[in-house]
Design an enzyme around this catalytic site. Structure first.
Site, PDB file in Angstrom:
ATOM      1  N   LEU A 209      27.603  13.782  56.105  1.00 31.36           N
ATOM      2  CA  LEU A 209      27.591  13.021  57.363  1.00 31.36           C
ATOM      3  C   LEU A 209      28.252  13.880  58.433  1.00 31.36           C
ATOM      4  CD1 LEU A 209      28.756   9.516  56.053  1.00 31.36           C
ATOM      5  CD2 LEU A 209      26.454  10.122  56.807  1.00 31.36           C
ATOM      6  N   HIS A 210      27.570  14.067  59.557  1.00 28.02           N
ATOM      7  CA  HIS A 210      28.184  14.876  60.613  1.00 28.02           C
ATOM      8  C   HIS A 210      27.856  14.390  62.022  1.00 28.02           C
ATOM      9  CE1 HIS A 210      24.136  16.574  60.779  1.00 28.02           C
ATOM     10  NE2 HIS A 210      24.459  17.086  61.947  1.00 28.02           N
ATOM     11  N   ARG A 211      26.843  13.526  62.162  1.00 27.47           N
ATOM     12  CA  ARG A 211      26.445  13.123  63.522  1.00 27.47           C
ATOM     13  C   ARG A 211      27.512  12.221  64.137  1.00 27.47           C
ATOM     14  NH1 ARG A 211      21.633  15.054  64.812  1.00 27.47           N
ATOM     15  NH2 ARG A 211      20.313  15.704  63.079  1.00 27.47           N
ATOM     16  N   PRO A 212      27.843  12.459  65.415  1.00 28.21           N
ATOM     17  CA  PRO A 212      28.905  11.677  66.066  1.00 28.21           C
ATOM     18  C   PRO A 212      28.713  10.168  65.933  1.00 28.21           C
ATOM     19  CG  PRO A 212      28.287  13.534  67.452  1.00 28.21           C
ATOM     20  CD  PRO A 212      27.327  13.535  66.293  1.00 28.21           C
ATOM     21  N   ASP A 283      22.706  12.547  57.109  1.00 30.37           N
ATOM     22  CA  ASP A 283      22.162  12.326  58.445  1.00 30.37           C
ATOM     23  C   ASP A 283      21.675  13.656  59.038  1.00 30.37           C
ATOM     24  OD1 ASP A 283      24.569  13.578  59.067  1.00 30.37           O
ATOM     25  OD2 ASP A 283      25.454  11.852  60.091  1.00 30.37           O
TER      26      ASP A 283
END
Length: 366
Positions: A209-212, A283
């Site tokens: 998971l990395h999306r803001p 994501d």
């Protein structure tokens, strides 16, 4: 001699350009008068990108690193443009080749066109239709000033034609990321976590998971992870975590005996885990491509995707960003009802050869 400047700004870009470099070197060996200059804008600083990283990909280290990391989107775009303008004036090219959708892609395309240098975009025509994503803005701007488009899917071709791009500018070639995946698959390496917690094939799940929208909203992140933990039975969850996300997890006191957070892994280690996982929860767009080719079930925690072929033909499903959407998909996974996936057209390991064959044609025509 035809000179091509190849742009890379972040680690995934190098996976995309590595096979293109190999294909250019092959064309040169076969007598075609072509050479390349590899420019790393330095957009993303990555401590894993040492000499061994380039050795693994079998490509030379970049001719230059413009060292344009940090800052806001506007500052970074400006810094890359200023640095690359000087580099391109010092080292003129017949064509600038950009890949993907990072800030460097857009910034270097702008510089090239203003210096009257033609631009080719690898992965042109991809769209999420989500203008809140910086990557979507980068794609739209880049494609509006690109001369030659190398596309991964018929959907991308359709998007470009609908925006007014002429058919003779579009080259449906496939996916260079898959060229690298198929070439490197025999070289995948067991990461330390495999032994540390005693993993075995199809008995764990990989998470990224990395999306803001997912990691910066603390309640959202906690609810997502709680849902995943609650509905993955007794399987270990291996979560390579960006340092920024790790701090949020620590602040939220998110921990569980089955949740194993690890530092970011190398390309060869990460894909070793993906290939053997029961499923991937992510994501990331690129991971959906790799998981689909390796026939690993993939749950994408986004409301849209720029890679619909991974859903239509691959093993990917669009779960959405509502944590309550997660359980039905995991129930389907554990009931062994997940779709098997099928071959995606031209994702066959030969994309870079098709790109360079096309480049020979357009360069020869001038």
């Amino acid at each position: 001699m035809y000179n091509i400047t190849i742009i890379a700004g972040a680690r995934p870009n190098f996976m995309k350009i590595a096979p293109i470099i190999h294909a250019i070197q092959n064309a040169k060996d076969e007598g075609f008068s072509i050479d390349f200059r590899l420019v790393h804008t330095g957009q993303h600083y990555d401590k894993n990108m040492s000499g061994s990283f380039f050795e693994q990909l079998e490509i030379p280290e970049p001719h230059v690193n413009l060292e344009c990391s940090g800052g806001t989107h506007a500052q970074q775009t400006a810094n890359i443009m200023v640095a690359f303008e000087q580099d391109l004036m010092d080292h003129p090219a017949d064509l600038v080749l950009v890949v993907g959708d990072v800030t460097s892609t857009m910034a270097c395309a702008l510089v090239a066109q203003k210096l009257h240098t033609k631009v080719a975009h690898v992965e042109g025509g991809i769209r999420s239709d989500d203008w809140t994503m910086p990557e979507e803005i980068n794609r739209l701007v880049t494609d509006s000033i690109t001369n030659y488009f190398f596309t991964t899917s018929e959907t991308a071709n359709k998007n470009l034609k609908q925006s007014g791009v002429h058919e003779n500018q579009i080259f449906f070639v496939g996916n260079t990321m898959i060229d690298t995946l198929l070439k490197q698959r025999p070289n995948f390496m067991q990461p330390a976590i495999w032994f540390e917690i005693g993993l075995s094939k199809r008995s764990y799940i990989v998470m990224t998971l990395h999306r803001p929208a997912n990691v910066d909203e603390e309640t959202q992140l906690k609810d997502m992870i709680d849902e995943i933990i609650s509905h993955t039975q007794d399987l270990p969850l291996v979560f390579p975590v960006h340092p920024r996300t790790a701090k949020i997890l620590e602040r939220l006191n998110i921990s569980h005996p089955r949740l194993h957070t690890v530092a970011p892994l190398s390309y060869l280690e990460f894909n070793y885990l993906v290939e053997r996982a029961k499923a991937v929860i992510t994501d990331s767009g690129g991971i959906t491509e790799e998981a689909s080719v390796m026939r690993v079930p993939c749950l994408t925690l986004r409301d849209n995707t720029e890679r619909p072929e991974t859903i239509d033909l691959g093993t990917n499903e669009l779960v959405g960003t509502n944590p309550k959407n997660i359980q039905p998909f995991l129930d389907k996974l554990f009931a062994n009802q997940w779709k098997k996936g099928q071959d995606i057209p031209l994702w066959d390991g030969k994309t870079a050869l098709r790109i360079v064959d096309s480049l020979k044609g357009v360069l020869s025509k001038g």
